[in-house]
Design a protein around this motif. Structure first.
Motif, PDB file in Angstrom:
ATOM      1  N   UNK A   1       0.821  -1.208   0.000  1.00  0.00           N
ATOM      2  CA  UNK A   1       0.000   0.000   0.000  1.00  0.00           C
ATOM      3  C   UNK A   1       0.854   1.256   0.000  1.00  0.00           C
ATOM      4  N   UNK A   2       1.870   1.274   0.860  1.00  0.00           N
ATOM      5  CA  UNK A   2       2.724   2.457   0.949  1.00  0.00           C
ATOM      6  C   UNK A   2       3.445   2.723  -0.355  1.00  0.00           C
ATOM      7  N   UNK A   3       3.944   1.666  -0.989  1.00  0.00           N
ATOM      8  CA  UNK A   3       4.669   1.828  -2.254  1.00  0.00           C
ATOM      9  C   UNK A   3       3.761   2.373  -3.348  1.00  0.00           C
ATOM     10  N   UNK A   4       2.547   1.829  -3.439  1.00  0.00           N
ATOM     11  CA  UNK A   4       1.610   2.311  -4.448  1.00  0.00           C
ATOM     12  C   UNK A   4       1.215   3.765  -4.188  1.00  0.00           C
ATOM     13  N   UNK A   5       0.997   4.094  -2.926  1.00  0.00           N
ATOM     14  CA  UNK A   5       0.584   5.449  -2.585  1.00  0.00           C
ATOM     15  C   UNK A   5       1.711   6.439  -2.881  1.00  0.00           C
ATOM     16  N   UNK A   6       2.931   6.054  -2.532  1.00  0.00           N
ATOM     17  CA  UNK A   6       4.067   6.937  -2.806  1.00  0.00           C
ATOM     18  C   UNK A   6       4.239   7.175  -4.304  1.00  0.00           C
ATOM     19  N   UNK A   7       4.048   6.129  -5.097  1.00  0.00           N
ATOM     20  CA  UNK A   7       4.149   6.285  -6.555  1.00  0.00           C
ATOM     21  C   UNK A   7       3.112   7.274  -7.067  1.00  0.00           C
ATOM     22  N   UNK A   8       1.897   7.196  -6.516  1.00  0.00           N
ATOM     23  CA  UNK A   8       0.841   8.113  -6.933  1.00  0.00           C
ATOM     24  C   UNK A   8       1.172   9.548  -6.543  1.00  0.00           C
ATOM     25  N   UNK A   9       1.723   9.732  -5.337  1.00  0.00           N
ATOM     26  CA  UNK A   9       2.095  11.070  -4.889  1.00  0.00           C
ATOM     27  C   UNK A   9       3.204  11.636  -5.764  1.00  0.00           C
ATOM     28  N   UNK A  10       4.200  10.815  -6.079  1.00  0.00           N
ATOM     29  CA  UNK A  10       5.317  11.295  -6.900  1.00  0.00           C
ATOM     30  C   UNK A  10       4.848  11.698  -8.298  1.00  0.00           C
ATOM     31  N   UNK A  11       3.892  10.972  -8.844  1.00  0.00           N
ATOM     32  CA  UNK A  11       3.413  11.296 -10.184  1.00  0.00           C
ATOM     33  C   UNK A  11       2.589  12.578 -10.204  1.00  0.00           C
ATOM     34  N   UNK A  12       1.799  12.813  -9.144  1.00  0.00           N
ATOM     35  CA  UNK A  12       0.911  13.972  -9.140  1.00  0.00           C
ATOM     36  C   UNK A  12       1.555  15.223  -8.569  1.00  0.00           C
ATOM     37  N   UNK A  13       2.559  15.052  -7.740  1.00  0.00           N
ATOM     38  CA  UNK A  13       3.291  16.198  -7.194  1.00  0.00           C
ATOM     39  C   UNK A  13       4.723  16.155  -7.727  1.00  0.00           C
TER      40      UNK A  13
ATOM     41  N   UNK B   1       6.581  18.466  -8.792  1.00  0.00           N
ATOM     42  CA  UNK B   1       7.448  19.548  -8.339  1.00  0.00           C
ATOM     43  C   UNK B   1       8.192  19.188  -7.054  1.00  0.00           C
ATOM     44  N   UNK B   2       7.653  18.213  -6.298  1.00  0.00           N
ATOM     45  CA  UNK B   2       8.262  17.830  -5.015  1.00  0.00           C
ATOM     46  C   UNK B   2       8.727  16.379  -5.044  1.00  0.00           C
ATOM     47  N   UNK B   3       9.246  15.932  -6.180  1.00  0.00           N
ATOM     48  CA  UNK B   3       9.695  14.535  -6.253  1.00  0.00           C
ATOM     49  C   UNK B   3      10.913  14.270  -5.389  1.00  0.00           C
ATOM     50  N   UNK B   4      11.522  15.319  -4.846  1.00  0.00           N
ATOM     51  CA  UNK B   4      12.682  15.181  -3.968  1.00  0.00           C
ATOM     52  C   UNK B   4      12.301  15.195  -2.484  1.00  0.00           C
TER      53      UNK B   4
END
Length: 620
Positions: A483-495, A497-500
């Motif tokens: 769950x955490x991995x999938x959620x993090x991937x979604x956050x990285x794709x949508x945000x 500007x803050x991939x770091x």
């Protein structure tokens, strides 16, 4: 048919011809761009997993840099080395470039803020130069209390200087405690603004109308019973915040409205103060007395409260000098503060907690400090001012936490017509600007919206470190290891500007993992303050150029990097001195940023790359 150009073999396959090196190279260390762009493919190949292919030897025209080009760019072959004078000149140029960029960006962001709200008219920010600085937690407190809409926030702004508190001509604007440092003569103290104290004699309907509390706006998806319960608790929660301010205060300023005259609520608050806080120094200030002659007549009505009234005007400032004299006379009686030694206050990082409305920002603040510092309610827009709170971490490091109002879309704020909300959003943007690290809070179950992306974009443009906080993690059903991995991937794709930025998953209501927010913010602040050595930086840049040279233009020219340096921290800012900044497209600049991050780190903070044309130092 033209003859094929001679072939240059990989160094491991055959002995290559000697590269065309300038004569100064014999007498100095290897510098960046001593080799041509194609020769750079033979330098620092440690990052390549496979052997380099056989490439044709570039001719003078193919390389894009003839001796005439070097002279035109101010870089003759014999002067390709960087003299100490040139080095000092470029370092100063880098600092100038950072200052110019910072001022330009600050003006641009200030113009954008004016779209939300017109420029506020208020008192000028007071400044003071003092050799000693007493930490905020050691300063005595001066609380301003009174019924709603008597001008408490306006007086607060007058005493602390600036427009820290939101001032709107409507009741119930201030809800949480708002602290600000003030001084008068040799005395320093903290002024505390509070919400209007309501009385038990009013009915629930009257209280809701007076505080302008709604059960519909911004409360979609909340059951009706929860709405009514939250609204019923709001007045008592505001009053609880005011009582907490009075409890910790050494001096109490009881503020009344001279134009409205004596009200029943004023009498009840006066009796409450004299009954419970007779040991405190209480000052009765009659506000809105702009005329000194009429002010005495307006103040005479309040002698019946058993206190000596003092006419003041928070708008014009009349009478505030006498008010501050009385405040300081009350502080003199407190020996604990008189005898406290002034301590030098170290640098305290500021962490702003921002996000859309109702994502749990105030709950995170309360969970971190371990008390009900701010009001938590499902009512949208509960927090209005930017609330500063000092917090000490487990390792003894101090932080300044800033709770902010929820930031809605600009169109929604404009269409609502609410001046209070516009000012609240403006305060939230100001909090981002004066912070070091921003905790961007998103709700776990809610989808990441365009507004989240806009806030992330603002954080990146302000140059602030960031920690993405996924709050209400307990509401995600059927969680597993993926769950955490999938959620993090979604956050990285949508945000993007803050991939770091690091991601923390927490549940503020039960205190789960909120301490990880401080740990992540501490790491981000250290990275944001890190300075990279010039030699290491130039080595990384050289390897990046060797792995992927800048693209050629249609005319055959290619960008060259002569020197690079880190000119600033918070955020880390690097200045590249090149032959022509236009020869480095945006795609290549992003590649250089990714290469820097992959080789030297800087997680959790944006990095800025500034590209400047190299100019020769004046040797006269």
């Amino acid at each position: 048919m033209a003859a094929a150009p001679p072939l240059r073999l990989h160094p491991l396959c055959a002995t290559p011809p000697s590269p065309r090196l300038p004569s100064p190279l014999r007498f100095r260390p290897l510098l960046l761009n001593d080799f041509h762009s194609s020769s750079l493919k033979m330098v620092s190949t440690g990052c390549l997993k496979t052997s380099l292919p056989i490439v044709p030897a570039p001719t003078e025209q193919e390389d894009g840099f003839s001796d005439e080009d070097d002279v035109q760019d101010g870089q003759a072959v014999e002067d390709d080395g960087i003299s100490p004078l040139d080095l000092e000149f470029m370092e100063e140029e880098a600092r100038v470039a950072v200052r110019e960029y910072t001022r330009s960006l600050s003006r641009e962001l200030s113009i954008e803020d004016e779209v939300y709200v017109k420029k506020e008219v208020g008192v000028k920010k007071k400044s003071r130069s003092s050799d000693g600085h007493i930490p905020d937690h050691l300063l005595p407190r001066v609380a301003i209390v009174g019924r709603p809409n008597v001008g408490k926030s306006a007086l607060f702004n007058r005493l602390v200087g600036g427009n820290k508190a939101i001032v709107v001509d409507e009741p119930g604007v201030t809800r949480d405690r708002l602290y600000g440092r003030s001084f008068w003569g040799e005395y320093q103290f903290m002024v505390v603004d509070t919400g209007g104290v309501m009385t038990l004699s009013k009915s629930q309907v009257d209280v809701m109308e007076e505080l302008a509390i709604t059960t519909t706006v911004g409360m979609d998806g909340i059951p009706l019973a929860s709405r009514e319960a939250a609204v019923a608790r709001m007045p008592s929660m505001i009053e609880k915040q005011a009582i907490s301010a009075v409890e910790e205060a050494a001096v109490i300023i009881f503020l009344v409205d001279g134009q409205a005259g004596l009200m029943a609520a004023d009498v009840e608050i006066s009796d409450w103060l004299r009954k419970n806080y007779s040991n405190r120094h209480i000052i009765l200030a009659v506000n809105k007395c702009e005329s000194p002659r009429k002010g005495l007549m307006q103040a005479s009505e309040f002698w019946s409260l058993g206190l000596s009234p003092l006419p003041v005007s928070a708008v014009s400032g009349s009478g505030t000098g006498e008010l501050l004299d009385l405040v300081c006379s009350g502080l003199k009686t407190n020996k604990a503060f008189e005898n406290s030694e002034e301590e030098k206050e170290d640098y305290i990082p500021s962490i702003a907690i921002v996000g859309r409305p109702n994502v749990g920002k105030s709950s995170i603040l309360n969970a971190l400090v371990g008390e009900d510092r701010t009001i938590v309610s499902p009512i949208s827009g509960t927090t209005r001012d930017a609330i500063d709170t000092e917090f000490t971490g487990q390792e003894g490091q101090k932080y300044r936490l800033i709770d902010t109002a929820g930031i809605r879309r600009r169109a929604a704020v404009s269409s609502s017509g609410s001046t209070t909300e516009a000012l609240s959003v403006n305060r939230a943007f100001r909090a981002i600007r004066r912070s070091d690290v921003v905790a961007l809070v998103i709700e776990a179950l809610a989808c990441i919206t365009e507004q989240d992306y806009r806030i992330a974009e603002r954080i990146e443009r302000e140059g602030k470190g960031c920690v993405i906080v996924v709050n209400k993690w307990d509401t995600i059903p059927n969680k597993n290891q993926q769950t955490t991995a999938y959620y993090e991937q979604d956050v990285r794709e949508k945000l993007r500007e803050l991939d770091w930025a690091p991601i923390v998953y927490s549940t503020a209501t039960c205190g789960q993992s909120v301490d990880k927010i401080i740990g992540a913010a501490s790491m981000v602040e250290k990275e944001r303050s890190r300075r990279l050595g010039t030699s290491i930086l130039n080595q990384v840049v050289q390897e990046a150029l060797a792995f992927k040279p800048p693209p050629r233009t249609r005319g055959g020219k290619r960008g060259r990097v002569y020197y690079s340096t880190q000119a600033a921290i918070r955020p880390p800012t690097f200045v590249f001195f090149v032959n022509d900044p236009k020869l480095f497209p945006e795609t290549y600049r992003r590649y250089m940023e990714k290469k820097l991050r992959s080789d030297v780190g800087f997680p959790g903070t944006p990095i800025r790359l500034l590209w400047r044309s190299r100019r020769k130092a004046d040797k006269r």
